[in-house]
Enzyme design. Structure first.
Site, PDB file in Angstrom:
ATOM      1  N   CYS A 157       0.700  -1.506  -0.006  1.00  0.00           N
ATOM      2  CA  CYS A 157       0.462  -0.018   0.035  1.00  0.00           C
ATOM      3  C   CYS A 157       1.022   1.041   0.150  1.00  0.00           C
ATOM      4  O   CYS A 157       1.354   1.519  -1.153  1.00  0.00           O
ATOM      5  CB  CYS A 157      -0.882   0.104   1.014  1.00  0.00           C
ATOM      6  SG  CYS A 157      -2.316   0.955   0.572  1.00  0.00           S
ATOM      7  N   HIS A 204      -3.215  -5.348   1.619  1.00  0.00           N
ATOM      8  CA  HIS A 204      -2.452  -5.801   3.211  1.00  0.00           C
ATOM      9  C   HIS A 204      -2.399  -7.053   3.170  1.00  0.00           C
ATOM     10  O   HIS A 204      -3.671  -7.154   4.619  1.00  0.00           O
ATOM     11  CB  HIS A 204      -3.469  -4.264   3.979  1.00  0.00           C
ATOM     12  CG  HIS A 204      -3.327  -3.357   4.356  1.00  0.00           C
ATOM     13  ND1 HIS A 204      -2.243  -2.526   4.939  1.00  0.00           N
ATOM     14  CD2 HIS A 204      -4.041  -2.773   3.321  1.00  0.00           C
ATOM     15  CE1 HIS A 204      -2.058  -1.446   4.095  1.00  0.00           C
ATOM     16  NE2 HIS A 204      -2.855  -0.741   3.463  1.00  0.00           N
ATOM     17  N   GLU A 232      -0.869  -8.597   5.184  1.00  0.00           N
ATOM     18  CA  GLU A 232      -0.195  -8.639   6.378  1.00  0.00           C
ATOM     19  C   GLU A 232      -1.598  -8.328   7.647  1.00  0.00           C
ATOM     20  O   GLU A 232      -1.623  -8.987   9.249  1.00  0.00           O
ATOM     21  CB  GLU A 232       0.706  -7.416   6.943  1.00  0.00           C
ATOM     22  CG  GLU A 232       0.238  -6.483   7.253  1.00  0.00           C
ATOM     23  CD  GLU A 232       0.411  -5.312   6.055  1.00  0.00           C
ATOM     24  OE1 GLU A 232       0.270  -5.644   5.261  1.00  0.00           O
ATOM     25  OE2 GLU A 232      -0.668  -4.611   5.616  1.00  0.00           O
TER      26      GLU A 232
HETATM   27  N1  LIG Z   1      -2.995   2.254   3.571  1.00  0.00           N
HETATM   28  C1  LIG Z   1      -2.636   2.411   2.844  1.00  0.00           C
HETATM   29  O1  LIG Z   1      -0.605   2.264   3.382  1.00  0.00           O
HETATM   30  C2  LIG Z   1      -2.903   4.189   2.433  1.00  0.00           C
HETATM   31  C3  LIG Z   1      -1.723   4.446   2.229  1.00  0.00           C
HETATM   32  C4  LIG Z   1      -2.753   6.347   2.156  1.00  0.00           C
HETATM   33  N2  LIG Z   1      -3.154   6.356   1.350  1.00  0.00           N
HETATM   34  C5  LIG Z   1      -0.989   6.648   0.986  1.00  0.00           C
HETATM   35  O2  LIG Z   1      -1.166   7.903   0.281  1.00  0.00           O
HETATM   36  O3  LIG Z   1      -0.402   7.017   1.486  1.00  0.00           O
END
Ligand SMILES: NC(=O)CC[C@H](N)C(=O)O
Length: 212
Positions: free
Chosen positions: A82, A192, A194
């Site tokens: 992410c 995710h 994890e």
């Molecule tokens: N769950 C996440 O890691 C979200 C990422 C977040 N929207 C960002 O811009 O970093």
């Protein structure tokens, strides 16, 4: 590479603890990385989910940005989840005005790509690289399908020729969008693993680290 590599998890902001747990469950020795000397000691690194703008700033404050860019260029295996995917991208869309990435992955990533209505959602998707792995409990995670949790997630808008797409969104308004990629020692997912208890993505990364 030694038989038991040490994998770091960047511990500046985000869900560091969940990745440490997932790596341990995958049979890997996992340590928190917050300082340059800690970074120098690991054989692979996880960039956790969190807020990429904050992690970007803290990387500079903690004087980790330069040594980390250098290690990525040198071939350090890195898995970004992410916000971690955002940090690995060579090109970023919808970042904040002063946001920088570390780069390494020849992809364009769009931050917060899924928009308001579906900015957080879950789906099962086919993930290349986990197809033949056994998953200890029966259910939708069997076979090559993983349960993917997206939280204000990015997607890969486009990928260079050396980047292998590993998974796409199967249906809905974002159907076909690339949400998992690998290029050499770099692995990234928009979602995710994890937090699902399924350790197959972390085991896949552990294999990348062992092979490096
Ligand atoms: N769950 C996440 O890691 C979200 C990422 C977040 N929207 C960002 O811009 O970093």
């Amino acid at each position: 590479m030694s038989a038991s590599p040490v994998v770091g998890v960047l511990g500046l902001q985000g869900d560091t603890r969940e990745h440490l747990r997932a790596l341990a469950a995958a049979g890997v020795e996992a340590v928190v990385v917050r300082r340059p000397d800690e970074l120098a000691a690991v054989h692979g690194l996880v960039l956790p989910g969190g807020e990429s703008t904050v992690i970007d700033k803290l990387l500079r404050v903690f004087e980790l940005r330069e040594p980390l860019v250098d290690r990525i260029v040198d071939g350090l295996p890195v898995y970004g989840s992410c916000a971690g995917m955002i940090l690995l991208a060579d090109r970023l869309l919808d970042g904040t005005h002063d946001q920088q990435t570390l780069g390494g992955l020849d992809v364009t990533v769009r931050r917060n790509a899924f928009g308001r209505q579906v900015d957080s959602f879950e789906t099962d998707l086919e993930l290349a690289g986990v197809t033949d792995r056994d998953w200890p409990s029966p259910g939708p995670e069997d076979g090559g399908s993983v349960h993917a949790v997206f939280i204000r997630a990015p997607w890969v808008e486009d990928a260079g020729p050396g980047v292998e797409p590993l998974g796409v969104v199967p249906s809905g308004p974002a159907a076909g969008r690339i949400v998992a990629v690998r290029a050499g020692n770099l692995l990234a997912t928009s979602f995710h693993p994890e937090i699902t208890g399924d350790t197959r993505v972390h085991r896949l990364f552990a294999e990348v680290v062992r092979a490096a």
